[in-house]
Design a protein around this motif. Structure first.
Motif, mmCIF file in Angstrom:
data_model
loop_
_atom_site.group_PDB
_atom_site.id
_atom_site.type_symbol
_atom_site.label_atom_id
_atom_site.label_comp_id
_atom_site.label_asym_id
_atom_site.label_seq_id
_atom_site.Cartn_x
_atom_site.Cartn_y
_atom_site.Cartn_z
ATOM 1 N N ALA A 124 -6.494 -130.391 -56.066
ATOM 2 C CA ALA A 124 -6.529 -129.648 -57.327
ATOM 3 C C ALA A 124 -6.294 -128.159 -57.074
ATOM 4 O O ALA A 124 -5.479 -127.520 -57.753
ATOM 5 C CB ALA A 124 -7.859 -129.870 -58.043
ATOM 6 N N PHE A 125 -6.997 -127.605 -56.090
ATOM 7 C CA PHE A 125 -6.806 -126.186 -55.774
ATOM 8 C C PHE A 125 -5.395 -125.921 -55.257
ATOM 9 O O PHE A 125 -4.782 -124.901 -55.583
ATOM 10 C CB PHE A 125 -7.851 -125.713 -54.758
ATOM 11 N N GLU A 126 -4.856 -126.837 -54.446
ATOM 12 C CA GLU A 126 -3.488 -126.675 -53.951
ATOM 13 C C GLU A 126 -2.480 -126.712 -55.099
ATOM 14 O O GLU A 126 -1.523 -125.929 -55.127
ATOM 15 C CB GLU A 126 -3.164 -127.743 -52.914
ATOM 16 N N LEU A 127 -2.681 -127.606 -56.060
ATOM 17 C CA LEU A 127 -1.786 -127.711 -57.214
ATOM 18 C C LEU A 127 -1.807 -126.418 -58.038
ATOM 19 O O LEU A 127 -0.753 -125.872 -58.396
ATOM 20 C CB LEU A 127 -2.186 -128.911 -58.087
ATOM 21 N N VAL A 128 -2.983 -125.907 -58.323
ATOM 22 C CA VAL A 128 -3.088 -124.664 -59.099
ATOM 23 C C VAL A 128 -2.482 -123.499 -58.322
ATOM 24 O O VAL A 128 -1.686 -122.717 -58.862
ATOM 25 C CB VAL A 128 -4.561 -124.377 -59.472
ATOM 26 N N GLY A 129 -2.840 -123.390 -57.051
ATOM 27 C CA GLY A 129 -2.305 -122.312 -56.228
ATOM 28 C C GLY A 129 -0.790 -122.345 -56.130
ATOM 29 O O GLY A 129 -0.115 -121.323 -56.285
ATOM 30 N N ARG A 130 -0.232 -123.514 -55.885
ATOM 31 C CA ARG A 130 1.221 -123.663 -55.769
ATOM 32 C C ARG A 130 1.903 -123.289 -57.087
ATOM 33 O O ARG A 130 2.900 -122.556 -57.093
ATOM 34 C CB ARG A 130 1.574 -125.099 -55.368
ATOM 35 N N THR A 131 1.356 -123.754 -58.192
ATOM 36 C CA THR A 131 1.941 -123.452 -59.500
ATOM 37 C C THR A 131 1.930 -121.948 -59.762
ATOM 38 O O THR A 131 2.929 -121.383 -60.229
ATOM 39 C CB THR A 131 1.186 -124.205 -60.610
#
Length: 175
Positions: free
Chosen positions: A100-107
């Motif tokens: 979840a954190f990786e998805l938000v960060g990447r976006t």
């Protein structure tokens, strides 16, 4: 019986706590009750023992949930884990905290300009979490932080300013 006891302690200095969603000034010494409807809602929402997890979301599509009332959705309880929307299934599905954190960060990193992001909060989010959320947005490089005051009260504030010279109510507790 925990709810009424919590309401009696809200916004009191000694053995009390600040309202989790309030920006009301702390100049109300001596009041037995220093509360409002939204404060009561915040406290009771935080105290709920109801939980909603992956089984609930597996049983109900997002299309179905969009038809539910706000009360019915809130009444299901608090999330137990991060969820992400799966457009093929039209359901929220579990995602690990790491993912979840990786998805938000990447976006966020993929944005051409930080001002392409808006970080909305509502009166449902407590003061401390809102503060941290604002720090994150500002560190990213944007001040796009509309909140319920902007989204819900901007129009009335502008009308009050034009007609009365102030964008907010003029009555205080002494009145």
């Amino acid at each position: 019986m925990d709810g009424p006891r919590a309401i009696m302690k809200m916004n009191h200095e000694n053995s009390g706590f600040d309202c989790p969603g309030c920006a009301w000034p702390d100049d109300t010494k001596g009041l037995r009750l220093d509360i409002c409807e939204n404060g009561i809602k915040h406290v009771t929402w935080e105290m709920t023992g109801k939980r909603v997890g992956r089984d609930f979301f597996a049983a109900h599509s997002v299309t179905e949930l969009a038809e539910w009332s706000d009360f019915a959705l809130e009444d299901q309880g608090r999330l137990t884990e991060p969820m992400v929307y799966d457009p093929d299934a039209d359901h929220y599905v579990p995602i690990s905290w790491k993912n979840a954190f990786e998805l938000v960060g990447r976006t966020l990193r993929e944005l051409d300009d930080p001002n392409q992001a808006a970080f909305y909060t509502s009166g449902r989010l407590g003061n401390e979490a809102t503060f941290l959320y604002q720090l994150m947005a500002r560190e990213l490089g944007t001040n796009n932080l509309p909140d319920c005051s902007n989204m819900c009260h901007e129009a009335s504030g502008r009308a009050l300013r034009a007609s009365l010279g102030t964008g907010k109510g003029t009555v205080d507790l002494k009145d």
